[in-house]
Design a protein around this motif. Structure first.
Motif, short mmCIF file in Angstrom:
data_model
loop_
_atom_site.label_atom_id
_atom_site.label_comp_id
_atom_site.label_asym_id
_atom_site.label_seq_id
_atom_site.Cartn_x
_atom_site.Cartn_y
_atom_site.Cartn_z
N SER A 360 0.85 -1.19 0.00
CA SER A 360 0.00 0.00 0.00
C SER A 360 0.88 1.23 0.00
O SER A 360 1.71 1.41 0.91
CB SER A 360 -0.92 0.02 1.23
N ALA A 361 0.71 2.09 -0.98
CA ALA A 361 1.50 3.32 -1.03
C ALA A 361 1.15 4.27 0.11
O ALA A 361 2.05 4.82 0.74
CB ALA A 361 1.31 4.00 -2.40
N PRO A 362 -0.15 4.50 0.42
CA PRO A 362 -0.45 5.41 1.53
C PRO A 362 0.10 4.90 2.86
O PRO A 362 0.59 5.69 3.67
CB PRO A 362 -2.00 5.45 1.54
N TYR A 363 0.04 3.59 3.07
CA TYR A 363 0.50 3.07 4.35
C TYR A 363 2.03 3.10 4.43
O TYR A 363 2.60 3.29 5.51
CB TYR A 363 -0.01 1.65 4.56
N ALA A 364 2.70 2.92 3.31
CA ALA A 364 4.16 3.03 3.31
C ALA A 364 4.58 4.44 3.71
O ALA A 364 5.52 4.61 4.50
CB ALA A 364 4.71 2.68 1.92
N LEU A 367 4.01 4.80 7.47
CA LEU A 367 5.03 4.14 8.27
C LEU A 367 6.33 4.93 8.27
O LEU A 367 7.04 5.01 9.28
CB LEU A 367 5.29 2.72 7.75
N GLN A 368 6.66 5.51 7.11
CA GLN A 368 7.90 6.27 7.03
C GLN A 368 7.87 7.48 7.96
O GLN A 368 8.89 7.88 8.51
CB GLN A 368 8.13 6.71 5.59
N ARG A 369 6.67 8.04 8.15
CA ARG A 369 6.54 9.17 9.08
C ARG A 369 6.56 8.71 10.52
O ARG A 369 7.10 9.38 11.40
CB ARG A 369 5.23 9.93 8.81
N ARG A 370 5.98 7.54 10.79
CA ARG A 370 5.77 7.11 12.17
C ARG A 370 6.97 6.38 12.78
O ARG A 370 7.16 6.43 13.99
CB ARG A 370 4.55 6.18 12.24
N VAL A 371 7.74 5.68 11.96
CA VAL A 371 8.82 4.84 12.49
C VAL A 371 10.16 5.45 12.09
O VAL A 371 10.56 5.35 10.93
CB VAL A 371 8.71 3.39 11.97
N MET A 469 -8.09 -2.35 6.13
CA MET A 469 -7.51 -2.46 4.80
C MET A 469 -7.98 -1.31 3.91
O MET A 469 -7.18 -0.67 3.22
CB MET A 469 -7.88 -3.80 4.17
N ALA A 470 -9.29 -1.03 3.92
CA ALA A 470 -9.83 0.01 3.05
C ALA A 470 -9.27 1.38 3.41
O ALA A 470 -8.91 2.18 2.55
CB ALA A 470 -11.36 0.02 3.15
N ARG A 471 -9.18 1.65 4.71
CA ARG A 471 -8.72 2.96 5.19
C ARG A 471 -7.25 3.19 4.85
O ARG A 471 -6.84 4.33 4.58
CB ARG A 471 -8.95 3.04 6.69
N ASN A 472 -6.45 2.12 4.84
CA ASN A 472 -5.02 2.26 4.65
C ASN A 472 -4.55 1.88 3.24
O ASN A 472 -3.34 1.82 3.00
CB ASN A 472 -4.28 1.41 5.68
N GLY A 473 -5.48 1.61 2.33
CA GLY A 473 -5.11 1.38 0.95
C GLY A 473 -4.53 0.02 0.63
O GLY A 473 -3.77 -0.11 -0.33
N GLU A 495 -9.14 3.06 -0.29
CA GLU A 495 -8.19 4.13 -0.50
C GLU A 495 -7.12 3.71 -1.51
O GLU A 495 -6.60 2.60 -1.46
CB GLU A 495 -7.51 4.48 0.83
N ALA A 496 -6.81 4.62 -2.45
CA ALA A 496 -5.69 4.46 -3.38
C ALA A 496 -5.80 3.20 -4.23
O ALA A 496 -4.81 2.50 -4.44
CB ALA A 496 -4.36 4.46 -2.62
N LEU A 497 -6.98 2.91 -4.75
CA LEU A 497 -7.10 1.82 -5.71
C LEU A 497 -6.24 2.15 -6.93
O LEU A 497 -6.30 3.27 -7.45
CB LEU A 497 -8.56 1.65 -6.13
#
Length: 632
Positions: A360-364, A367-371, A469-473, A495-497
């Protein structure tokens, strides 16, 4: 008897313990446990020692008791047994009460038994454990083994004598005092402390059933040690007392890398062999393993019970992150592919892997912001072109949904919308009880080998996503599979289909917005039941696989598969972006746009143009996916 073979293993407890208890970080000054959990290790010990009589004090769920296949005796003040813990045991004696009452009752003497292996995990106060040991040793074989569990605390709260549930869930109490006691009063014993997660295991051998020193001096010992705390004893002295023994002699992950010449081990969270065929992750992993083998690289798939017994010379662990956490193994490169967010997913653990891929691009980006220090790459899911492919002669007339009904007590939303719109639906899966679904349900299972044919012959395939899953793409693998078969997809909003999927999919929230089937279709809903956009036509070129993953990474290949085959460790150098906090800071790859992936068809890392994308089939999608791990 292995965890895979034994129906007696309480798999829920095993999964929970592996998920929650491996990878815990010790506070500064406290010994750090290794990556091996004590339960799989205990299973291996049973297989190696082959005890004739096994005693367990502190059984609770039976997770450890299940591994014994000999005459067994279990003691617990309140059993909470899960599943069949009897298994292949010729006898099982359960005593519900305190260990003091059991050992004073004389049952072992009446049965005339001598114990080969004892596992003491009772009350976590040192005087209780001391009594358990001194009362157990007289009944042991001289060449027997006594194990003490939950010995090494990982912070001060865990080691408090008075348990405070508001501060910590885990609790070892003050049983850590047993080592200095035994080394002072029983120097004849051989005592080792193993670094088994989460809190160590003490192994005691060289037993003397005739020795009465501890019994004779029990009151003296208790009076002397009652007021001792970790603060007064000192953490440095405690660490010297423990003298932690590593379960294996492989280098720690912070050590210099070594050459690898073995197999790629793909780790899945499938809980047991009996249910693996019903898990999509199992088939997903096997398709990926086949792609690696086509590249000439030996590969296998490990389900959860296989994790602890994996060979030490594996070339690489590729973890398909799901509901359970597989900690990186010492000395073995470890990649994680986050294909969907687990229910109990701990983001902080991602930093332990050599690299992290996210479907998932949005979740990646999140994560890059959070970790801090994490540089994940986007790698969407894929399909197996050998199974998921169009059928040119198929007559499309039915809606299809394949999936279990497990969305928290409510029916799956897309199947419910189809029924409310008055449509006939062919349905496969478990949990579809009740008269509303009786006319639609075809069977509780559908073989993976038949899945592509069913999709290819459908009017459309329905797909929905968990809210997370839907919320995080995270786009469901079902979408990839259906489009690869040339079938349109009707989905819930996600999100981000990927933009490449838009012409061949429709999204809806209500029955009235349901896509209109083609004129004359036997699946037309009752008049006025639906007024949505037209259902898209099937993929117009069924001999060519779907677009969606045939785009190149914008970065040139830097780490070749051939390097790895020669025995070098490509993950050891700056050629690959590390995810550990200890790694030097370096810019990570920018997340790719939705619907993109790495492909060996690019040259010099140049991005593909619209023209090359249109002419590039991905009939070898899984081969390209396999190669991706070697060419980043």
């Amino acid at each position: 008897m292995t965890a895979e073979q034994s129906p007696a293993t309480p798999i829920r407890t095993l999964r929970r313990k592996l998920r929650q208890e491996v990878g815990l970080r010790a506070a500064p000054g406290f010994p750090q446990m290794g990556a091996t959990h004590y339960l799989p290790w205990l299973e291996q010990l049973h297989r190696r020692l082959r005890p004739r009589v096994y005693l367990e004090i502190g059984t609770e769920s039976g997770a450890s008791l299940a591994y014994a296949d000999c005459l067994s005796i279990a003691v617990d003040p309140r059993f909470r047994l899960e599943g069949d813990v009897v298994g292949a045991k010729p006898e099982l004696h359960l005593f519900q009460g305190t260990s003091d009452a059991f050992l004073a009752g004389g049952l072992l003497d009446r049965l005339g038994l001598r114990i080969d292996l004892a596992f003491l995990d009772g009350m976590h106060l040192f005087e209780y454990l001391l009594r358990d040991f001194l009362n157990t040793e007289p009944h042991m074989q001289p060449d027997g083994t006594v194990l003490l569990h939950d010995y090494v605390p990982f912070d001060a709260a865990v080691a408090d004598r008075d348990r405070d549930r508001a501060r910590t869930v885990s609790w070892t109490g003050d049983v850590w005092k047993l080592i200095p006691i035994l080394r002072e009063y029983r120097p004849d014993l051989t005592v080792q402390v193993l670094d088994l997660a989460p809190t160590g295991v003490v192994v005691i051998t060289g037993l003397d059933p005739q020795n009465t020193v501890l019994r004779d001096r029990y009151d003296e010992i208790v009076a002397r040690y009652a007021a001792v705390t970790l603060d007064s004893h000192g953490l440095d002295q405690f660490s010297r007392d423990v003298a932690l023994v590593r379960v294996d002699d492989r280098p720690r992950r912070s050590a210099a890398p070594r050459a690898h010449t073995g197999t790629i081990a793909i780790k899945t969270c499938v809980p047991e062999a009996a249910v693996r065929d019903s898990w999509g992750d199992w088939h997903f992993a096997n398709s990926l393993a086949a792609a690696f083998r086509r590249l000439g690289q030996p590969s296998r798939v490990d389900i959860l019970p296989d994790w602890a017994a994996a060979p030490a010379d594996d070339a690489l662990d590729l973890v398909l992150q799901g509901h359970d956490h597989h900690p990186p193994r010492d000395g073995i490169p470890s990649l994680l592919w986050l294909i969907y967010p687990g229910k109990r997913f701990d983001q902080a653990r991602l930093i332990d892997y050599d690299h992290v891929f996210v479907a998932s691009a949005p979740y990646a980006r999140k994560l890059q912001r959070r970790v801090p220090g994490l540089s994940p790459s986007v790698l969407l899911q894929a399909f197996d072109a050998g199974v998921m492919k169009p059928v040119t002669s198929s007559r499309r007339k039915e809606l299809v949904f394949v999936g279990n009904n497990h969305f928290g007590g409510a029916d799956r939303p897309m199947a419910s919308l189809a029924r409310q719109a008055g449509l006939t639906l062919r349905l496969w899966g478990r949990g579809w009880q009740g008269p509303d679904w009786a006319a639609h349900l075809q069977a509780e299972t559908l073989a993976n080998a038949d899945l592509g044919r069913v999709y290819a012959q459908s009017l459309a395939v329905l797909c929905d996503h968990t809210p997370m899953m839907a919320r995080n793409g995270f786009v469901s693998n079902r979408v990839f599979d259906a489009l690869a078969c040339g079938a349109p997809v009707i989905i819930d909003p996600v999100e981000a289909l990927p933009e490449d999927f838009a012409p061949w999919s429709r999204s809806c929230r209500t029955p009235r917005a349901w896509p209109r089937p083609p004129p004359g279709s036997p699946q037309n809903p009752p008049r006025g039941a639906a007024s949505g956009a037209p259902l898209p036509a099937p993929w117009p070129k069924p001999t060519v696989s779907m677009p969606g993953r045939a785009r190149s990474s914008t970065r040139p290949a830097t780490c070749r598969f051939s390097d790895f085959r020669k025995g070098s460790s490509p993950w050891s150098s700056s050629r690959f972006p590390r995810t550990r906090r200890s790694a030097p800071a370096r810019p990570g790859p920018s997340p790719r746009a939705p619907g993109t992936c790495a492909s060996s068809r690019s040259t010099a890392g140049a991005p593909m143009t619209a023209k090359t994308r249109a002419s590039t089939p991905i009939s070898s999608t899984w081969t390209a996916a396999g190669r991706w791990f070697w060419t980043r």
